[in-house]
Design an enzyme around this catalytic site. Sequence first.
Site: not given
Length: 353
Positions: A75, A33, A252, A128
């Site tokens: 996502s 991810d 992030h 996800t």
Amino acid sequence: MKNKISLFLILFLLFSSAVIARSPKNIIILIGDGMGINQVQAAYTQNGGYLNMTNRCPFSGLRQTNSANKYTTDSAVGGTAIACGEKTNNGMVGMSADSIPMNSIIRLATLKGMSTGVISTSSITDATPASFVAHQPVRSMQEEIAEDFLNSDISLFIGGGLKFFEKRKDGRNISKELTDKGYKMAYTLEDVQPVENGKLGVLMAEDGLKPVKERPANFLPDATQMALDLLSKNKKGFILMVEGSQIDWAGHNNDKEWMVNEMLDFDHAVGIALDFAERDGDTLVLITADHETGGVTIANGDYEKKEITVKYNTGGHSASPVPFFSYGSGAELFSGFKDNTASFHIMKKLLKL
């Protein structure tokens, strides 16, 4: 004339063998991810010029990640594109843009009698993994996503998200309901060693797991191995999705050390999958991402010193294409520059789902 016929038969048999070889019995999908190509390069450099995904996979390519309603995906949509083969609107899980539930590749495999599983270092109800199991209009509906596991018939799930199953606003205990349906529910990997048979759910944390340096050592590789040990008992084959969730979280936070550590942990799980595929000879391994996070730029590096200089251009997602690596039966079909929806349709065709 006879020689020409013999040659034709030989060519026909060779071609037929090649076609058969492209159809795997099992598929392992590994999703990093937030893993863009520069996240791969950063880990590759800091690991001295080696990763399982780069050095052991003979085929590679890139994937576009745009969603149905935004140039930059999230996502939920990125996962749904891989899982279900269709673009949807940001925030939607396992549903089309007009809110119609879609069967994921895992659901189709389950209906065919194959074993199926999802593993995540996040909550198992996060975007996800949820894309492969659930159908909800908003990814934040994690209690509703936990309920979807009841009707999924999935063989195995391992990750966080305990509170969405057992500490819910409606007072229900989804873990108890899953137990009543024949699942063995546990809270650590050690609770289910050794894996013998039956359906399994392991909820390791209230929500997402802790970063790699703080969570149980080798959780993701060990969970991957445990899943393979269990799912491979099914003679009809299996599909397993493994997510390294926190590459995204580190992006992030613009945290290089966290990002690289999560990448290396994820690549360790990739190595477990590739080891299995090499031994098995009838397994396809796919490694990709749902999107890139952080707008990572590689400013400088040194392979010998295992040093890398990373710069971040955003604290959010970018629209950069993401890498795709493949190994095993049918791997060559996944190379090239494609949309992120393409993999679903290739997998569906290969498995005749």
